[in-house]
Write an enzyme that holds these catalytic residues in place. Structure first.
Site, PDB file in Angstrom:
ATOM      1  CE  LYS A  54      39.169  34.809  44.229  1.00 28.55           C
ATOM      2  NZ  LYS A  54      40.374  35.018  43.427  1.00 28.55           N
ATOM      3  CD  GLN A  98      43.302  37.031  44.508  1.00 26.55           C
ATOM      4  OE1 GLN A  98      42.711  35.951  44.591  1.00 26.55           O
ATOM      5  NE2 GLN A  98      42.853  38.028  43.778  1.00 26.55           N
ATOM      6  CG  ASP A 121      42.664  31.372  39.609  1.00 29.06           C
ATOM      7  OD1 ASP A 121      41.549  31.920  39.597  1.00 29.06           O
ATOM      8  OD2 ASP A 121      43.581  31.665  40.399  1.00 29.06           O
TER       9      ASP A 121
HETATM   10  N1  GUN Z   1      43.474  38.573  40.570  1.00 29.29           N
HETATM   11  C1  GUN Z   1      42.462  39.192  39.949  1.00 29.29           C
HETATM   12  N2  GUN Z   1      41.544  38.304  39.514  1.00 29.29           N
HETATM   13  C2  GUN Z   1      42.003  37.084  39.866  1.00 29.29           C
HETATM   14  C3  GUN Z   1      41.505  35.761  39.702  1.00 29.29           C
HETATM   15  O1  GUN Z   1      40.450  35.511  39.106  1.00 29.29           O
HETATM   16  N3  GUN Z   1      42.278  34.775  40.239  1.00 29.29           N
HETATM   17  C4  GUN Z   1      43.446  35.017  40.867  1.00 29.29           C
HETATM   18  N4  GUN Z   1      44.142  33.980  41.348  1.00 29.29           N
HETATM   19  N5  GUN Z   1      43.941  36.230  41.027  1.00 29.29           N
HETATM   20  C5  GUN Z   1      43.219  37.253  40.535  1.00 29.29           C
END
Ligand code: GUN
Length: 284
Positions: A54, A98, A121
Site C-alpha cells: 500500500k 490494517q 477502506d
Molecule cells: N486486512 C485484510 N484485508 C484488509 C483490507 O482490505 N483493509 C484493511 N485495513 N485490513 C485488511
C-alpha cells in the site's frame, strides 16, 4: 479447454495510472496531493507485506502517505487518540488501519471512530449502509476491485447468478451488496450452508473468499463459469495460494483470477482510487 487468466496486475496498473493522472491534475491546479495515514499495529508478517504494498503504491501514484508502525502493546485508548488526531488533520484524506488488530482492541469501535469521509477502506457502518441503500460513497476496496476484474473480461453482472463463498465483513458481505447494486442474483454461502459445492455449481460467477486454501475444486464449478479468487493463504512450505484449486478449476472455468496477481493488486489500486476520491470531496 484451459481458462483465460484475469490479469489483476494489468487492470490494477491501469487503475493506478488513472489515479496518477488525477493526482497530477491536482498538482497542476496548485492543490496539495491526497494524503493517507497507514497504521500497522504489531508484527504480523502478512499484514507487514500488505502495508508495504500500500505504501509503495502511494509513492507510485503521488499520494502522500504517513506511516504509523505501532507495537502490539498499543492500547485501544492510544489508537483512538491517533484516529481523533487524523480525523482533524486537514492534509489527511484517508485513514487505513490494517486488520486484524490485536485481540485487546475492539475493531468495530475503532472503525466507527474514523470519520466516514476518511474511511478509505469503506468499512465504516455509514459507508456499508450507504452501499446497502444504493447510494455508494467510499466502497470496500476488495469487492470493488473484484467488480472491476469481472468487467475487465467484458462480462456484465446484471442478471448473472453469482455465488460468493464466505460471508466476512471485509469481503463476502460487501461483495454481495456490490453485486446486488449491479443487478446480479446473489447467493452467499458460509460455514453453515448445507451444500456450498452444489450452490456453487449453479453459478455463472463464483467468488471465493473463505480463507481456506484449495477449498474450491473443479466439482464446485460449472463448465464455462468465471472464478474470482480472493483468498491469500501462505502454506507451511511458504507458497502463496488462493481458496481455489487453480490446477483443476482452470481446466473447467472460462475465466479465472490467479493468486498471486489477481484480486490482491486490485485491493491496493482501489485504495488509491478511494483516497483520491476522499481528497476531491474535501477540495482543500
Ligand atoms: N486486512 C485484510 N484485508 C484488509 C483490507 O482490505 N483493509 C484493511 N485495513 N485490513 C485488511
Amino acid at each position: 479447454m484451459a481458462a483465460q487468466i484475469i490479469d489483476g496486475k494489468k487492470v490494477a496498473a491501469e487503475v493506478r495510472a488513472e489515479v496518477r493522472m488525477g493526482v497530477d491534475l491536482r498538482r497542476e491546479q496548485g492543490k496539495r496531493p491526497p494524503g493517507i495515514a497507514v497504521i500497522l499495529i504489531g508484527d504480523d508478517p502478512a499484514s507487514n507485506v500488505y502495508v508495504n504494498h500500500k505504501r509503495r503504491a502511494c509513492d507510485e501514484v503521488g499520494i502522500m502517505s504517513r506511516s504509523y508502525d505501532l507495537p502490539a502493546s498499543t492500547t485501544q485508548f492510544e489508537l483512538l487518540k491517533i484516529v481523533d488526531e487524523l480525523n482533524a488533520d486537514p492534509v489527511i484524506d484517508g485513514i487505513l488501519i490494517q486488520l486484524p488488530l490485536p485481540s485487546h482492541i475492539d475493531d468495530s469501535l475503532v472503525i466507527e471512530r474514523i470519520d466516514p469521509g476518511k474511511d478509505v477502506d469503506g468499512f465504516h457502518p455509514t459507508n456499508v449502509g450507504k452501499l446497502a441503500l444504493r447510494i455508494p460513497a467510499l466502497r470496500p476496496c476488495t469487492p470493488f476491485g473484484v467488480i472491476k476484474l469481472i468487467e475487465s473480461t467484458g462480462q456484465v453482472c446484471k442478471g448473472k447468478h453469482v455465488v460468493v463463498v464466505g460471508a466476512s465483513n471485509i469481503v463476502g458481505r460487501p461483495m454481495a451488496l456490490e453485486l446486488l447494486l449491479r443487478g446480479a442474483t446473489v447467493t452467499v454461502c458460509h460455514r453453515f450452508s448445507a451444500d456450498s459445492a452444489a450452490l456453487s455449481r449453479q453459478a455463472d460467477i463464483v467468488i471465493a473468499a473463505a480463507g481456506k486454501p484449495g477449498l474450491i475444486t473443479a466439482d464446485w464449478v460449472r463448465p464455462g463459469a468465471t472464478v474470482l479468487d480472493v483468498g491469500i493463504n501462505r502454506l507451511d512450505t511458504g507458497k502463496l495460494v488462493g481458496d481455489v484449486d487453480f490446477a483443476s478449476v482452470s481446466e473447467k472455468a472460462a475465466w479465472i483470477s490467479p493468486v498471486p496477481g489477481g484480486v490482491g493488486p486490485m485491493t491496493v489500486a482501489m485504495l488509491m482510487m478511494n483516497t483520491l476520491r476522499a481528497c476531491e470531496k474535501h477540495q482543500l
